[in-house]
Design a protein around this motif. Structure first.
Motif, PDB file in Angstrom:
ATOM      1  N   GLU A 171      34.801 -33.959-114.494  1.00 19.78           N
ATOM      2  CA  GLU A 171      35.839 -34.191-113.347  1.00 19.78           C
ATOM      3  C   GLU A 171      35.516 -33.033-112.028  1.00 19.78           C
ATOM      4  O   GLU A 171      35.780 -33.509-110.984  1.00 19.78           O
ATOM      5  N   ARG A 172      35.119 -31.897-112.663  1.00 17.37           N
ATOM      6  CA  ARG A 172      34.492 -31.032-111.526  1.00 17.37           C
ATOM      7  C   ARG A 172      33.511 -31.651-110.596  1.00 17.37           C
ATOM      8  O   ARG A 172      33.340 -31.189-109.638  1.00 17.37           O
ATOM      9  N   TRP A 173      32.541 -32.659-111.219  1.00 10.09           N
ATOM     10  CA  TRP A 173      31.458 -33.082-110.591  1.00 10.09           C
ATOM     11  C   TRP A 173      31.715 -34.374-110.111  1.00 10.09           C
ATOM     12  O   TRP A 173      30.975 -35.178-109.782  1.00 10.09           O
ATOM     13  N   LYS A 174      33.245 -34.784-110.298  1.00 10.67           N
ATOM     14  CA  LYS A 174      33.598 -36.228-109.776  1.00 10.67           C
ATOM     15  C   LYS A 174      32.695 -37.299-110.261  1.00 10.67           C
ATOM     16  O   LYS A 174      32.621 -38.511-109.640  1.00 10.67           O
ATOM     17  N   LEU A 175      32.383 -37.284-111.685  1.00  8.75           N
ATOM     18  CA  LEU A 175      31.711 -38.416-112.110  1.00  8.75           C
ATOM     19  C   LEU A 175      32.470 -39.445-112.257  1.00  8.75           C
ATOM     20  O   LEU A 175      32.108 -40.870-112.085  1.00  8.75           O
ATOM     21  N   PRO A 176      33.860 -39.633-112.558  1.00  9.35           N
ATOM     22  CA  PRO A 176      34.658 -40.759-112.652  1.00  9.35           C
ATOM     23  C   PRO A 176      34.652 -41.328-111.366  1.00  9.35           C
ATOM     24  O   PRO A 176      34.623 -42.596-111.366  1.00  9.35           O
ATOM     25  N   GLU A 177      34.512 -40.617-110.114  1.00  8.73           N
ATOM     26  CA  GLU A 177      34.607 -41.431-108.956  1.00  8.73           C
ATOM     27  C   GLU A 177      33.366 -41.978-108.554  1.00  8.73           C
ATOM     28  O   GLU A 177      33.353 -43.017-107.687  1.00  8.73           O
ATOM     29  N   LEU A 178      32.283 -41.537-109.370  1.00 11.51           N
ATOM     30  CA  LEU A 178      31.080 -42.289-108.903  1.00 11.51           C
ATOM     31  C   LEU A 178      30.861 -43.440-110.245  1.00 11.51           C
ATOM     32  O   LEU A 178      30.064 -44.094-110.074  1.00 11.51           O
ATOM     33  N   GLY A 179      31.800 -43.862-110.946  1.00  9.08           N
ATOM     34  CA  GLY A 179      31.720 -44.773-111.902  1.00  9.08           C
ATOM     35  C   GLY A 179      31.173 -44.498-113.101  1.00  9.08           C
ATOM     36  O   GLY A 179      30.607 -45.341-113.709  1.00  9.08           O
ATOM     37  N   VAL A 180      30.982 -43.081-113.432  1.00 12.24           N
ATOM     38  CA  VAL A 180      30.180 -42.777-114.366  1.00 12.24           C
ATOM     39  C   VAL A 180      30.868 -42.007-115.765  1.00 12.24           C
ATOM     40  O   VAL A 180      31.830 -41.168-115.221  1.00 12.24           O
ATOM     41  N   GLU A 181      30.730 -42.551-116.707  1.00 12.63           N
ATOM     42  CA  GLU A 181      31.305 -41.574-117.860  1.00 12.63           C
ATOM     43  C   GLU A 181      30.453 -41.242-118.529  1.00 12.63           C
ATOM     44  O   GLU A 181      29.245 -41.683-119.063  1.00 12.63           O
ATOM     45  N   LEU A 182      30.472 -39.931-118.942  1.00 16.00           N
ATOM     46  CA  LEU A 182      29.320 -38.911-119.723  1.00 16.00           C
ATOM     47  C   LEU A 182      30.035 -38.644-120.906  1.00 16.00           C
ATOM     48  O   LEU A 182      30.887 -38.105-121.141  1.00 16.00           O
ATOM     49  N   LEU A 183      29.407 -39.155-121.993  1.00 17.04           N
ATOM     50  CA  LEU A 183      29.539 -39.198-123.442  1.00 17.04           C
ATOM     51  C   LEU A 183      28.509 -38.147-124.131  1.00 17.04           C
ATOM     52  O   LEU A 183      27.371 -38.589-123.981  1.00 17.04           O
ATOM     53  N   PRO A 184      28.895 -37.310-125.047  1.00 16.97           N
ATOM     54  CA  PRO A 184      28.103 -36.662-125.589  1.00 16.97           C
ATOM     55  C   PRO A 184      27.698 -37.599-126.933  1.00 16.97           C
ATOM     56  O   PRO A 184      28.642 -38.271-127.320  1.00 16.97           O
ATOM     57  N   MET A 185      26.735 -37.581-127.415  1.00 18.44           N
ATOM     58  CA  MET A 185      26.062 -38.631-128.538  1.00 18.44           C
ATOM     59  C   MET A 185      27.304 -38.407-129.757  1.00 18.44           C
ATOM     60  O   MET A 185      27.514 -39.110-130.483  1.00 18.44           O
ATOM     61  N   THR A 186      27.420 -37.063-130.165  1.00 22.72           N
ATOM     62  CA  THR A 186      28.650 -36.679-131.021  1.00 22.72           C
ATOM     63  C   THR A 186      29.307 -35.360-130.832  1.00 22.72           C
ATOM     64  O   THR A 186      28.848 -34.769-129.921  1.00 22.72           O
ATOM     65  N   ASP A 187      30.332 -35.430-131.307  1.00 20.43           N
ATOM     66  CA  ASP A 187      31.402 -34.115-131.138  1.00 20.43           C
ATOM     67  C   ASP A 187      30.692 -33.094-132.405  1.00 20.43           C
ATOM     68  O   ASP A 187      31.090 -32.045-132.171  1.00 20.43           O
TER      69      ASP A 187
END
Lengths: 334, 334
Positions: free
Chosen positions: B130-146
């Protein structure tokens, strides 16, 4: 000479720095060990910020004695930068009212790493003190305890929510964010009843040639060290003369907001009243000329040796002279 | 259009940035949802440094997509300062070969604080994104695993201790300190057999319109994402065409040291050989003109659609064109 000092942050650190300067001029008797100064630092205003353990008083002591302190403000590092704090703000990481510098962050990162690996605070502090070459200065810095103690301050409801009840905030929030301007109803030392003195603390008091109380805050600094179970008894039991330097000149603290703390515990802001807090072990008391019992109505306990000297720690040499007077007073009480 | 990309660090981040640039030019069908890009980031080269959890690939993705990356080096922050690292060195806090910048430290401090409070890495990553505003860019960043997974590399004894046995070092030590110059005997993904895909990972592969493999390291980046139990099966099972971009041009990696990793697992450094690692699900493969099957002896699997285009991601527009080619190839496979 083995000297032990109980200390808070800025006042304690500057006093001990002056003491070291003075000791450079005191010859060591032939065959005797070099002068040693043990500083027992207050840890009750320690706080966890951004997940990192911050020990403001221990850090101020290290930075000041090691030559890394920001002289103007009395705490934090000289030539400091604030990139981490700026980015934490971008990330919305609170609190933003407690600003830590970048070099300072490194201290807290290393401390937290070591604590998380199971080292007690006293071991961590010894490791950090090496970076500041305190052992080479003849200084041993001990936290008052390895156990977590946190000073919390009970304040009334905020002006815009008068119907809220009183609430407790961390000492740092009261001190730094509220500038101690909101009256403290109570000052609590959370965890202190179960705290044990850190290794070496009681022995340093017991085996000292002189025990000194620098002009640190009598409530939230020296008062907290004394509140660690066993410490006050050691102060009463030591054969070393205990000499203190008043943190109050006239009716005001030399610096800081000790008056707000004294008011909270119902004690007058005056040199005699602070001496009264130490009455059960204090033998010598340095006060400012304004508080000289020979020329003012200030009333001190009967058995207390009071000496009036200029108390402003305006530079290291002036502070060294105060330390010299304290040691001279102690010598006269032997 | 719903696009899912598996990604490592620099190569993956630059490719996705180009993809976003290209998608700006692709009209959204009336009534359809805006384009969405889900990036499944490698976390196997995560590492704990100075007690702080560092996720190099996730950070490179965030910084690059959010406009904060150091363009020249491809990772870390632009206009970075290094006060914390300098002070950590003074404190003797190792490792000193892995330099972190001050702004970067803030990311790791917040991440570590949240992880220590019990948030899974996927939640932490969403907060940082969110600090990098990825949601506003239409991007969801997921780690491969928790779950914690760490790539370790088995290397032979050092030259000055030839009688020592082989030893395992963290991937970052091999990659950053040794520059992957010491041959890897084995590459281990410690913890991967018990890792579960992070929430949303399998659905993002299953429900995508297109799945892309950027030119990331096929062994330690894409290979690790695929090694999370369930991911490879999802890649085989998705109805979306899977199209990859070769990280190898001729016999060399475009950048990075993928050849050292391929050698360690006994695979030739060539575009066809890397495609072979993905043979069970890969349908389209973008290669450089040097690897065009029509003009070179490069041999690809029979069913694979190979298209040769310039692959150098020299700037964002050039990269957008590569992404456009990848999507066009995917469209032809529908």
């Amino acid at each position: 000479m083995r000297i032990t000092a109980l200390a808070g942050g800025i006042g304690g650190a500057r006093f001990v720095r002056g003491l070291l300067r003075h000791l450079e001029t005191v010859p060591v008797a032939p065959g005797a060990e070099p002068h040693r100064v043990t500083v027992i630092g207050n840890t009750a205003d320690d706080v966890t910020m951004h997940g990192l353990r911050v020990c403001p008083d221990l850090d101020t002591l290290m930075y000041t004695l090691g030559g890394g302190v920001h002289e103007g403000q009395g705490w934090g590092r000289v030539d400091e930068t604030f990139s981490v704090a700026a980015e934490l703000k971008e990330l919305g990481s609170e609190p933003s009212w407690f600003t830590l510098g970048d070099k300072d962050f490194a201290t807290h990162i290393v401390r937290t790493r070591m604590l998380n690996h199971g080292y007690p605070l006293s071991r961590v502090t010894a490791a950090l003190a090496e970076r500041w070459k305190l052992p080479e200065l003849g200084v041993e810095l001990l936290p008052m305890t390895d156990d977590p103690v946190e000073t919390h301050v009970v304040v009334g409801p905020p002006d815009d929510h008068p119907d809220d009840g009183p609430r407790a905030v961390h000492f740092q929030e009261w001190w730094v964010r509220m500038h101690a301007a909101v009256p403290a109803r109570k000052i609590l030392a959370v965890g202190i009843d179960k705290a044990e003195p850190a290794p070496g603390v009681l022995a340093a008091i017991r085996d000292a040639d002189v025990v000194l109380l620098p002009p640190s805050n009598p409530v939230v600094s020296i008062g907290m060290v004394l509140a660690v179970p066993g410490v006050r008894e050691a102060m009463r039991g030591t054969r070393a003369p205990v000499v203190g330097v008043s943190p109050i000149i006239g009716g005001s603290p030399v610096r800081g907001m000790a008056d707000a703390c004294l008011t909270a515990i119902g004690v007058e802001t005056s040199a005699p009243a602070v001496a009264g807090l130490y009455a059960d072990f204090l033998r010598g008391w340095l006060v400012a000329p304004e508080d000289d019992p020979r020329t003012t109505p200030a009333r001190y306990a009967a058995g207390l040796s009071v000496r009036a000297v200029p108390l402003l720690m305006s530079d290291v040499d002036a502070t060294a002279e105060i330390a010299r007077q304290a040691l001279e007073l102690a010598e006269s009480l032997r």
